[in-house]
Write a protein that holds these residues in place. Structure first.
Motif, mmCIF file in Angstrom:
data_model
loop_
_atom_site.group_PDB
_atom_site.id
_atom_site.type_symbol
_atom_site.label_atom_id
_atom_site.label_comp_id
_atom_site.label_asym_id
_atom_site.label_seq_id
_atom_site.Cartn_x
_atom_site.Cartn_y
_atom_site.Cartn_z
ATOM 1 N N ARG A 84 -0.213 1.846 -9.609
ATOM 2 C CA ARG A 84 -0.952 0.615 -9.941
ATOM 3 C C ARG A 84 -0.202 -0.212 -10.979
ATOM 4 O O ARG A 84 -0.145 -1.447 -10.893
ATOM 5 N N LEU A 85 0.375 0.470 -11.963
ATOM 6 C CA LEU A 85 1.026 -0.236 -13.069
ATOM 7 C C LEU A 85 2.257 -1.019 -12.620
ATOM 8 O O LEU A 85 2.685 -1.945 -13.317
ATOM 9 N N VAL A 86 2.838 -0.652 -11.487
ATOM 10 C CA VAL A 86 3.995 -1.424 -10.979
ATOM 11 C C VAL A 86 3.576 -2.414 -9.901
ATOM 12 O O VAL A 86 4.412 -2.960 -9.175
ATOM 13 N N GLY A 87 2.264 -2.664 -9.782
ATOM 14 C CA GLY A 87 1.770 -3.708 -8.896
ATOM 15 C C GLY A 87 1.606 -3.310 -7.449
ATOM 16 O O GLY A 87 1.579 -4.165 -6.557
ATOM 17 N N LEU A 88 1.444 -1.997 -7.194
ATOM 18 C CA LEU A 88 1.235 -1.500 -5.842
ATOM 19 C C LEU A 88 -0.165 -0.908 -5.719
ATOM 20 O O LEU A 88 -0.826 -0.634 -6.717
ATOM 21 N N ALA A 97 4.707 3.224 2.175
ATOM 22 C CA ALA A 97 5.495 4.212 1.433
ATOM 23 C C ALA A 97 4.608 5.404 1.099
ATOM 24 O O ALA A 97 3.374 5.294 1.060
ATOM 25 N N VAL A 98 5.265 6.536 0.882
ATOM 26 C CA VAL A 98 4.610 7.751 0.388
ATOM 27 C C VAL A 98 5.297 8.128 -0.906
ATOM 28 O O VAL A 98 6.526 8.157 -0.987
ATOM 29 N N VAL A 133 0.852 -1.185 0.000
ATOM 30 C CA VAL A 133 0.000 0.000 0.000
ATOM 31 C C VAL A 133 0.894 1.245 0.000
ATOM 32 O O VAL A 133 1.819 1.360 0.808
ATOM 33 N N VAL A 134 0.596 2.184 -0.901
ATOM 34 C CA VAL A 134 1.401 3.395 -1.054
ATOM 35 C C VAL A 134 0.490 4.613 -0.996
ATOM 36 O O VAL A 134 -0.486 4.708 -1.746
ATOM 37 N N LEU A 135 0.796 5.533 -0.091
ATOM 38 C CA LEU A 135 0.024 6.770 0.014
ATOM 39 C C LEU A 135 0.505 7.742 -1.068
ATOM 40 O O LEU A 135 1.699 8.042 -1.144
#
Length: 327
Positions: free
Chosen positions: A104-108, A120-121, A90-92
């Protein structure tokens, strides 16, 4: 004569302040690029738009711009985050939906709240930034998450003038958290490495309007660079540039790509007499000194050998007009 733009196998072109300002192409840019045979890649620190949107904007302005020739700091930031966290993390996101889509495209998984437990931010320019966004990011960063900034440009060139860039927003979070981000965009290597991989270029020329991003990035890459004076950096900035921000060539705009490298390279010029006297640089124009940029190239050559902040001492009306115009 071999033109500068024909002397390299690929051009890494900045956009804001180099090719266009906001919704307006910089005068001469369209024709200059259409007549260059070297392959062209558009390498932009602006993370607010998708590569497809950037390409469409360029096409609307009359440029040839395949989407795979657009390299954005959003793409590089997403790649950098993906290398530092586990798949599916999950990335803020502090930024536009374009930046969220790259995550999203890198699978996050992009989220907007600290309550969603990000690891991560990632931060990029958004004109909709507000206190709530910064508050969520500050909580996550202070909790020890990975922090990646797409770039740290303090200003953004537009048709209205210089506006706050992502670096101004990064500064707010830096002040609030005491942390430093990992940087994806110029002058850092990630975006330049992505441009090299994408293009396959073996001898690139980096072209841009900022010493602190484009030209410094060229030094980091070990590539030659052309500074155009259509955006942020000024003649005075050039004269006092530290070694890691000194361009190989200086041109008025992208039409310089059709001049010879010898015309554009920093160095002495017959029409300009420049000498140092302690910390002073004394400038005098000869009778046929018509090219003010030649004066700048000659002055920079001498000023860089001094190495510290210099004082320019013009002699004669032509030199005085030139130096006065730089301030």
């Amino acid at each position: 004569m071999t033109a500068l733009g024909e002397s390299y196998d690929v051009l890494f072109l900045d956009l804001d302040g180099t090719v266009y300002r906001g919704d307006a192409a910089i005068p001469g840019a369209r024709q200059a690029l259409s007549d260059v045979s070297a392959r062209q890649y558009f390498v932009t620190n602006n993370a607010s738009r998708t590569p497809a949107t950037v390409a469409d904007h360029l096409i609307d302005l009359g440029f040839h711009a395949p989407v795979d020739a657009v390299v954005t700091s959003a793409q590089s930031a997403a790649r950098l985050v993906a290398e530092m966290v586990d798949p599916g993390s999950v990335v803020l996101v502090v930024g536009t939906e374009a930046l969220a889509e790259e995550i999203r495209l890198v699978g996050l998984e992009p989220v907007r709240r600290f309550a969603d437990a990000p690891v991560a931010v990632v931060q990029g320019l958004t004109k909709d930034v507000n206190w709530e966004m910064l508050a969520e990011a500050a909580l996550a960063i202070r909790a020890g998450t990975v922090w990646v900034a797409s770039n740290v440009d303090t200003t953004l060139p537009t048709e209205r003038g210089l506006l706050p860039g992502n670096g101004a927003i990064v500064a707010a979070l830096r002040a609030a958290t005491g942390r430093e981000p990992h940087i994806a965009g110029k002058p850092a290597r990630p975006i330049m490495d992505d441009a090299v991989r994408r293009s396959g270029g073996r001898r690139p020329l980096v072209v841009g309007d900022r010493l602190d991003t484009d030209i410094e990035a060229a030094h980091a890459l070990g590539a030659d660079s052309l500074l155009v004076l259509t955006g942020v950096s000024t003649a005075w900035d050039v004269i006092n540039a530290p070694a890691h921000r000194r361009p190989t060539y200086i041109g008025a705009d992208l039409r310089a790509l059709h001049q010879s490298p010898a015309e554009l390279r920093i160095g002495p010029r017959p029409a300009w007499h420049v000498e140092s006297d302690g910390d002073d640089v004394i400038v005098e124009a000869c009778a046929d000194a018509a090219d003010v940029l030649d004066g700048l190239r000659a002055v920079a050559d001498t000023a860089w050998r001094i190495g510290d902040l210099v004082r320019l001492v013009p002699r004669g009306e032509a030199a005085h007009r030139m130096v006065t115009g730089w301030r």
